[in-house]
Design a protein around this motif. Structure first.
Motif, PDB file in Angstrom:
ATOM      1  N   ALA A   1       0.870  -1.010   0.179  1.00  0.00           N
ATOM      2  CA  ALA A   1       0.035  -0.006   0.136  1.00  0.00           C
ATOM      3  C   ALA A   1       0.939   1.335   0.163  1.00  0.00           C
ATOM      4  CB  ALA A   1      -1.275  -0.049   1.247  1.00  0.00           C
ATOM      5  N   TYR A   2       1.785   0.618   0.789  1.00  0.00           N
ATOM      6  CA  TYR A   2       2.987   2.168   0.255  1.00  0.00           C
ATOM      7  C   TYR A   2       3.289   2.374  -0.560  1.00  0.00           C
ATOM      8  CZ  TYR A   2       3.223   2.758   5.269  1.00  0.00           C
ATOM      9  OH  TYR A   2       2.498   3.043   6.943  1.00  0.00           O
TER      10      TYR A   2
ATOM     11  N   HIS B   1       1.888   1.859  -3.975  1.00  0.00           N
ATOM     12  CA  HIS B   1       0.719   2.674  -4.367  1.00  0.00           C
ATOM     13  C   HIS B   1       0.013   3.965  -3.905  1.00  0.00           C
ATOM     14  CE1 HIS B   1      -0.808  -2.234  -4.594  1.00  0.00           C
ATOM     15  NE2 HIS B   1      -0.496  -1.795  -5.659  1.00  0.00           N
ATOM     16  N   ALA B   2       0.364   3.998  -2.913  1.00  0.00           N
ATOM     17  CA  ALA B   2      -0.282   5.751  -2.034  1.00  0.00           C
ATOM     18  C   ALA B   2       0.981   6.512  -2.789  1.00  0.00           C
ATOM     19  CB  ALA B   2      -0.062   5.940  -0.426  1.00  0.00           C
ATOM     20  N   ALA B   3       2.293   6.218  -3.030  1.00  0.00           N
ATOM     21  CA  ALA B   3       3.590   6.621  -3.113  1.00  0.00           C
ATOM     22  C   ALA B   3       2.952   7.282  -5.203  1.00  0.00           C
ATOM     23  CB  ALA B   3       4.806   6.238  -2.730  1.00  0.00           C
ATOM     24  N   ARG B   4       2.980   6.177  -5.863  1.00  0.00           N
ATOM     25  CA  ARG B   4       2.725   6.634  -7.523  1.00  0.00           C
ATOM     26  C   ARG B   4       1.496   7.498  -7.310  1.00  0.00           C
ATOM     27  NH1 ARG B   4       1.541   0.828 -10.041  1.00  0.00           N
ATOM     28  NH2 ARG B   4       0.750   2.116 -11.644  1.00  0.00           N
ATOM     29  N   ILE B   5       0.023   6.848  -6.532  1.00  0.00           N
ATOM     30  CA  ILE B   5      -1.179   7.887  -6.208  1.00  0.00           C
ATOM     31  C   ILE B   5      -0.569   9.722  -6.180  1.00  0.00           C
ATOM     32  CG2 ILE B   5      -3.255   8.821  -5.534  1.00  0.00           C
ATOM     33  CD1 ILE B   5      -3.277   5.428  -5.259  1.00  0.00           C
ATOM     34  N   ASP B   6       0.500   9.700  -5.309  1.00  0.00           N
ATOM     35  CA  ASP B   6       0.632  10.699  -4.881  1.00  0.00           C
ATOM     36  C   ASP B   6       2.003  12.048  -6.022  1.00  0.00           C
ATOM     37  OD1 ASP B   6      -0.847  10.546  -2.488  1.00  0.00           O
ATOM     38  OD2 ASP B   6       0.494  10.331  -0.677  1.00  0.00           O
ATOM     39  N   GLN B   7       2.178  10.545  -7.092  1.00  0.00           N
ATOM     40  CA  GLN B   7       3.069  10.549  -7.809  1.00  0.00           C
ATOM     41  C   GLN B   7       4.856  11.679  -6.966  1.00  0.00           C
ATOM     42  OE1 GLN B   7       1.971  13.867 -10.732  1.00  0.00           O
ATOM     43  NE2 GLN B   7       0.908  13.386 -11.441  1.00  0.00           N
ATOM     44  N   SER B   8       4.772  10.842  -6.201  1.00  0.00           N
ATOM     45  CA  SER B   8       7.010  10.763  -5.290  1.00  0.00           C
ATOM     46  C   SER B   8       7.301  10.840  -6.933  1.00  0.00           C
ATOM     47  CB  SER B   8       6.160   9.715  -4.723  1.00  0.00           C
ATOM     48  OG  SER B   8       7.727  10.216  -3.540  1.00  0.00           O
ATOM     49  N   THR B   9       8.555  11.130  -6.762  1.00  0.00           N
ATOM     50  CA  THR B   9      10.113  10.287  -7.154  1.00  0.00           C
ATOM     51  C   THR B   9      10.122   9.319  -6.650  1.00  0.00           C
ATOM     52  OG1 THR B   9      11.012  12.090  -6.556  1.00  0.00           O
ATOM     53  CG2 THR B   9      10.231  13.035  -7.798  1.00  0.00           C
TER      54      THR B   9
ATOM     55  N   ASN C   1      12.061  10.349  -3.688  1.00  0.00           N
ATOM     56  CA  ASN C   1      11.512  10.899  -2.727  1.00  0.00           C
ATOM     57  C   ASN C   1      10.287   9.165  -1.820  1.00  0.00           C
ATOM     58  OD1 ASN C   1      11.830  13.584  -2.052  1.00  0.00           O
ATOM     59  ND2 ASN C   1       9.731  13.890  -3.567  1.00  0.00           N
TER      60      ASN C   1
ATOM     61  N   TYR D   1      11.782   9.082   1.444  1.00  0.00           N
ATOM     62  CA  TYR D   1       9.990   9.422   3.077  1.00  0.00           C
ATOM     63  C   TYR D   1       9.302   7.655   2.814  1.00  0.00           C
ATOM     64  CZ  TYR D   1      10.664  14.324   2.208  1.00  0.00           C
ATOM     65  OH  TYR D   1      11.468  15.139   2.267  1.00  0.00           O
ATOM     66  N   ILE D   2       9.509   6.636   2.560  1.00  0.00           N
ATOM     67  CA  ILE D   2       9.197   5.347   2.735  1.00  0.00           C
ATOM     68  C   ILE D   2      10.543   4.330   2.826  1.00  0.00           C
ATOM     69  CG2 ILE D   2       7.921   3.946   1.335  1.00  0.00           C
ATOM     70  CD1 ILE D   2       6.197   5.967   0.160  1.00  0.00           C
TER      71      ILE D   2
ATOM     72  N   PHE E   1      -5.899   3.660   1.798  1.00  0.00           N
ATOM     73  CA  PHE E   1      -5.884   2.213   1.865  1.00  0.00           C
ATOM     74  C   PHE E   1      -6.649   1.123   3.268  1.00  0.00           C
ATOM     75  CE2 PHE E   1      -2.955   3.395  -1.734  1.00  0.00           C
ATOM     76  CZ  PHE E   1      -2.982   2.988  -2.299  1.00  0.00           C
TER      77      PHE E   1
ATOM     78  N   TYR F   1       3.670   9.113   5.518  1.00  0.00           N
ATOM     79  CA  TYR F   1       5.464   9.336   5.680  1.00  0.00           C
ATOM     80  C   TYR F   1       5.421  10.059   6.693  1.00  0.00           C
ATOM     81  CZ  TYR F   1       3.669   9.458   0.807  1.00  0.00           C
ATOM     82  OH  TYR F   1       2.667   9.281  -0.163  1.00  0.00           O
TER      83      TYR F   1
ATOM     84  N   ASN G   1       3.774  17.401  -5.284  1.00  0.00           N
ATOM     85  CA  ASN G   1       4.892  16.708  -6.341  1.00  0.00           C
ATOM     86  C   ASN G   1       4.194  17.187  -7.676  1.00  0.00           C
ATOM     87  OD1 ASN G   1       6.588  15.064  -4.426  1.00  0.00           O
ATOM     88  ND2 ASN G   1       5.271  13.210  -4.597  1.00  0.00           N
TER      89      ASN G   1
END
Lengths: 291, 358
Positions: free
Chosen positions: A182-183, A185-193, A196, A200-201, B87, B93, B108
């Motif tokens: 899920a982390y 997935h969330a990063a993708r949805i937040d458009q994390s590079t 990042n 951050y994860i 989720f 974070y 972002n």
């Protein structure tokens, strides 16, 4: 105030362990303490020397030089092995056949006895018969770890990186595997590079195991003896004489038992101190997380 | 914001899934209207999360297309779809403060500092995080972390939909109530399309105007909570919704009555002579006890659950539950069960059959 009567007889059950620990640790350590505070000319006759040996050792330029080399060596291998280990762990396959293969291959160096590792690299790097040494010579690279201090350092560092990076990588890999999908997935949805996501994860999630990895690598490399002893014997000159090697030279080579004992105790205390600092950091970190 | 269309959508995790049973999701066509509040309800493993992840783009469906408005987004990955997803376990974070967490998706996407701060402040106020914006997210409780996850979804004004994947699983019961109420008011206020996956019927029925029931990868019914309760289209819906669920018994249906263990039960209309596996179903809430006519029964035990009584009975070899008000008397004359005809549903091979008038 508790009025519960405690039965203290159970303490007797601890006695056997206490006796064992006495013989395995306390008595040998006290022997060293004895040598550190006394002078002797043999015959089991001891003369009180107080802090004399300690003062001599603290002021010894020889020890300062060895300590400097030790700190440099430990610093370099930590700076190489920790980022490299994390990088390897990030790029390992997550599951399936290749993941298992990687795990097995990476564990191999960890399973090889220290002196065998030393022997392997000693031969591998020899200019006359070693694969690496001969190849370097054939390519016109001026490489000889027995005569050039820089080459000796490079050889030892590469050897240590080869031997121990796996440990850091495997620990980080285990840490990474425990991050829930899920982390990501969330990063993708937040458009994390990618950076990042790592920053951050992944890094916060593996920081616990990473601390353990750094602690283990610190202790091991700070006490390193066998491998450099087999490869360079502390040379050329004193270029790779680290603390342990110097200590053995002093104690067994020159039979300066007093200074060597004082040296050992300080050495031991430094390691204990650093481990304690690590431990405290880890415990407070965990407490913060559980809050 | 846009309406979301699923067209001939199906998904299998096995690469060459020819078998119908390999499909985690069986073929479906469905339109999620813009601004609707939907619940996706079903037992564990029925494909709810798969469906949700297909909509968000985390999974690419093996068959069919997904449209946001007029745009085919099937091949567009999650990060480009402009959806938000919350989720099951709170994802925050850890090393960032609450404020940084909320600002992260905007930063972002290149939002300017002033805009980001204004929006974060607004969202934080809405979901009640404004007092703790500068605290590190690490040490906070699960419910607050879940609010942060929700907030990260809400900060983007233009999201096409907000998807919830069992978001209240790890939340304490009393906080569940609060968060659910908050979700509803957020929905009313902002009109985002919300799709809420859950296996908890109470959550689904209180949250959504439209509940989509999934069973073994298949949509078995879409309807209002009332429709799911009153006229379940599939025996699974009857069984799953309600506590206890609908009583189902195998019956031979002939014209306007059903035969259960040799006893005729009148139905409200004629069903003709049904072949195949036929069942009748009735909600425990609608069954009445009586002294002489109906289905002879034996009361096995009575469970008091506070606000009502569940009477477990056996009739014609089938266990049948009856719900009565709390404190309703139980006495030895209660030897027959009466099924009001208009409350009986008839099922053929597990699917509901509507009656004709005869």
């Amino acid at each position: 105030m508790s009025l519960k009567v405690q039965n203290n007889k159970a303490w007797f059950l601890v006695l056997p362990v206490l006796v064992l620990v006495m013989f395995s640790a306390v008595i040998p350590l006290m022997t060293v303490v004895n040598y550190a505070f006394n002078d002797t000319f043999g015959n089991n006759q001891f003369f009180w020397n107080g802090l004399g040996w300690f003062e001599e050792m603290v002021q010894s330029e020889r020890l300062h030089a060895a300590l400097g080399r030790q700190v440099l060596f430990t610093g370099i291998i930590l700076l190489v092995e920790v980022p490299l280990g994390i990088f390897v762990a990030l790029n390992m396959p997550k599951k399936g056949f290749w993941a298992s293969l990687c795990l097995v291959l990476m564990s191999l160096p960890l399973l090889i006895p220290f002196n065998v590792v030393g022997t392997i690299w000693q031969i591998f790097c020899r200019v006359d018969i070693g694969l690496l040494g001969r190849a370097a010579a054939a390519l016109g690279i001026d490489y000889n770890y027995t005569s050039d201090a820089f080459d000796a350092w490079v050889t030892l560092i590469i050897m240590d990186v080869w031997h121990w990076t796996s440990l850091v990588a495997l620990l980080c890999y285990a840490g990474l595997q425990s991050i829930p999908q899920a982390y990501y997935h969330a990063a993708r949805i937040d458009q994390s590079t990618r950076w990042n996501t790592f920053r951050y994860i992944e890094l916060p999630k593996i920081s616990g195991v990473l601390l353990i990895a750094i602690l283990l690598r610190f202790i091991d490399s700070f006490m390193i003896y066998t491998e450099p002893f087999v490869v360079t014997g502390g040379g050329p000159g004193n270029a790779t004489t680290f603390l342990s090697i110097d200590l053995v030279k002093m104690a067994i080579g020159q039979f300066d038992l007093g200074p060597a004992a004082a040296f050992s105790l300080m050495y031991f205390l430094v390691i204990l101190l650093v481990s304690w600092v690590f431990y405290t950091v880890m415990v407070t970190r965990d407490a913060e997380q559980d809050r | 914001m846009a309406q979301i269309t699923l067209s001939n959508l199906a998904h299998t995790y096995t690469p060459e899934g020819g078998q119908q049973s390999d499909f985690a999701l069986k073929e479906m066509n469905h339109i999620w209207h813009d601004g609707g509040a939907y619940a996706l309800l079903g037992p564990s493993g029925c494909g709810k999360t798969t469906l949700l992840n297909i909509i968000s783009g985390l999974i690419k469906p093996s068959h069919g297309r997904v449209f946001f408005g007029e745009n085919d987004v099937t091949d567009i990955p999650a990060e480009k779809r402009n959806i938000a997803q919350v989720f099951q376990f709170p994802v925050v974070y850890d090393t960032m403060t609450v404020r940084e967490n909320l600002a992260f998706p905007l930063k972002n996407r290149g939002g300017s500092k002033v805009e980001v701060q204004a929006r974060v402040a607004q969202v934080a106020k809405m979901i009640g995080l404004d007092g703790i914006l500068d605290i590190k997210a690490r040490g906070l409780g699960a419910d607050i972390k879940q609010k942060i996850s929700l907030g990260r979804g809400m900060v983007r004004e233009s999201v096409n939909a907000i998807l919830f994947d069992e978001p209240l699983t790890v939340i304490d019961p009393h906080m569940k109530w609060e968060l659910r109420t908050q979700l509803k008011s957020l929905h009313r206020e902002f009109g985002h399309t919300m799709i809420y996956v859950t296996h908890d019927q109470t959550e689904a029925l209180t949250f959504a105007e439209n509940v989509v029931m999934l069973y073994e990868g298949e949509v078995v019914q879409i309807g209002s909570p009332e429709a799911l309760f009153e006229s379940p289209q599939h025996t699974f819906v009857g069984h799953f919704i309600g506590s206890p669920g609908m009583n189902l018994m195998a019956a031979k249906v002939q014209g306007n009555h059903a035969l259960v263990g040799g006893h005729a039960i009148p139905l409200q209309g004629s069903y003709g002579n049904l072949s195949g596996y036929t069942q009748i179903g009735i909600r425990p809430e609608y069954i009445e006890f009586c002294g002489a006519e109906g289905l002879p029964c034996r009361i096995d035990r009575v469970e008091d659950i506070g606000h009502r009584r569940i009477v477990r009975t056996e009739a014609a070899g089938v266990a049948i539950d009856v719900v009565m008000p709390a404190g309703a008397p139980i006495d030895p004359t209660m030897t027959y069960l009466h099924f009001p005809a208009e409350k009986i549903s008839v099922y053929k091979d597990h699917w509901r059959i509507e009656h004709g008038w005869a």
